[in-house]
Design a protein around this motif. Structure first.
Motif, PDB file in Angstrom:
ATOM      1  N   UNK A  10       0.852  -1.195   0.000  1.00  0.00           N
ATOM      2  CA  UNK A  10       0.000   0.000   0.000  1.00  0.00           C
ATOM      3  C   UNK A  10       0.892   1.251   0.000  1.00  0.00           C
ATOM      4  N   UNK A  11       0.591   2.222  -0.879  1.00  0.00           N
ATOM      5  CA  UNK A  11       1.468   3.400  -0.966  1.00  0.00           C
ATOM      6  C   UNK A  11       1.566   4.217   0.327  1.00  0.00           C
ATOM      7  N   UNK A  12       0.549   4.155   1.202  1.00  0.00           N
ATOM      8  CA  UNK A  12       0.619   4.943   2.447  1.00  0.00           C
ATOM      9  C   UNK A  12       1.829   4.527   3.298  1.00  0.00           C
ATOM     10  N   UNK A  13       2.258   3.276   3.147  1.00  0.00           N
ATOM     11  CA  UNK A  13       3.406   2.783   3.921  1.00  0.00           C
ATOM     12  C   UNK A  13       4.735   3.331   3.391  1.00  0.00           C
ATOM     13  N   UNK A  45       2.837   0.009  16.795  1.00  0.00           N
ATOM     14  CA  UNK A  45       1.969   0.271  15.640  1.00  0.00           C
ATOM     15  C   UNK A  45       2.042   1.763  15.304  1.00  0.00           C
ATOM     16  N   UNK A  46       2.301   2.044  14.039  1.00  0.00           N
ATOM     17  CA  UNK A  46       2.419   3.440  13.594  1.00  0.00           C
ATOM     18  C   UNK A  46       1.201   3.821  12.757  1.00  0.00           C
ATOM     19  N   UNK A  47       0.850   5.125  12.799  1.00  0.00           N
ATOM     20  CA  UNK A  47      -0.358   5.611  12.118  1.00  0.00           C
ATOM     21  C   UNK A  47      -0.449   5.188  10.641  1.00  0.00           C
ATOM     22  N   UNK A  48       0.648   5.246   9.859  1.00  0.00           N
ATOM     23  CA  UNK A  48       0.524   4.826   8.452  1.00  0.00           C
ATOM     24  C   UNK A  48       0.030   3.377   8.300  1.00  0.00           C
ATOM     25  N   UNK A  49       0.259   2.544   9.330  1.00  0.00           N
ATOM     26  CA  UNK A  49      -0.184   1.150   9.257  1.00  0.00           C
ATOM     27  C   UNK A  49      -1.700   0.999   9.369  1.00  0.00           C
ATOM     28  N   UNK A  50      -2.382   2.097   9.754  1.00  0.00           N
ATOM     29  CA  UNK A  50      -3.848   2.067   9.704  1.00  0.00           C
ATOM     30  C   UNK A  50      -4.331   3.064   8.658  1.00  0.00           C
ATOM     31  N   UNK A  51      -3.428   3.458   7.757  1.00  0.00           N
ATOM     32  CA  UNK A  51      -3.808   4.295   6.621  1.00  0.00           C
ATOM     33  C   UNK A  51      -3.777   5.792   6.869  1.00  0.00           C
ATOM     34  N   UNK A  52      -3.184   6.218   8.019  1.00  0.00           N
ATOM     35  CA  UNK A  52      -3.143   7.656   8.334  1.00  0.00           C
ATOM     36  C   UNK A  52      -1.701   8.169   8.261  1.00  0.00           C
ATOM     37  N   UNK A  53      -1.489   9.181   7.449  1.00  0.00           N
ATOM     38  CA  UNK A  53      -0.138   9.737   7.289  1.00  0.00           C
ATOM     39  C   UNK A  53       0.216  10.727   8.371  1.00  0.00           C
TER      40      UNK A  53
END
Ligand SMILES: [Zn+2]
Length: 190
Positions: A10-13, A45-53
């Motif tokens: 996923x590009x968010x990562x 767990x980092x925010x990008x891992x739930x889709x939040x930049x």
């Protein structure tokens, strides 16, 4: 609220996350990050891992405290539970060492990653007050891994090219959703 965890591919990562303002919304989001991390039995767990930049991550190293290999850091790990808001690693030092890393976004893959053992981190606490702290050993390792996430870097990016090539088909399977996990995931290519 438990979020699905964004899978490799996923590009968010791969995107650098943005600084956040401390607010009630942020604190509620941090609670959701904890809930999502515990549901997936992760230690970070980092925010990008739930889709939040957003530049925020949570850690709870207590499951690592039981491992005899982490005996030196066992006492620190037991209570190493917290959020990091707008963190910056300003210094890394000491003889680089290897540690077997895994990632909730890259299930069933583990690899030895080489990093420095000591770090200095600037961040803000949940009231927005600036913090300057030092960490070492396994706690530092967890922070370095999660900090990479908000920089758009995955532990697989830090492997030798040969090792990365060997993992390529497994990584493609993850990106396509050809994998089963005990927690809910979100796949970009599916
Ligand atoms: Zn990770």
């Amino acid at each position: 609220m438990i979020y699905p965890i964004v899978a490799f591919g996923h590009p968010v990562l791969k995107r650098k996350a943005k600084d956040v303002e401390v607010s009630q919304d942020l604190l509620a989001f941090i609670d959701d990050l904890y809930e999502t991390m515990y549901a997936a039995k992760g230690v970070g767990l980092a925010a990008p891992q739930v889709g939040k930049g957003q530049r925020v991550f949570v850690v709870d190293g207590s499951p690592f405290a039981e491992d005899p290999e982490n005996a030196v850091d066992s006492e620190t790990l037991k209570t190493f539970k917290r959020a990091f808001i707008n963190p910056v690693i300003v210094e890394e030092s000491g003889e680089p060492w290897g540690f077997e890393e895994g990632c909730l976004s890259i299930p069933d893959i583990h690899a030895n990653v080489i990093r420095h053992p000591n770090i200095v981190v600037h961040s803000v606490d949940e009231q927005g007050k600036p913090l300057v702290e030092s960490f070492s050993g396994v706690p530092a390792r967890i922070i370095q891994h999660e900090f990479d996430h908000i920089e758009g870097v995955l532990f697989t990016d830090r492997l030798q090219p040969l090792k990365k090539r060997l993992l390529k088909s497994k990584l493609n399977d993850i990106a396509k959703g050809n994998i089963s996990t005990d927690y809910r995931m979100k796949f970009y290519l599916k």
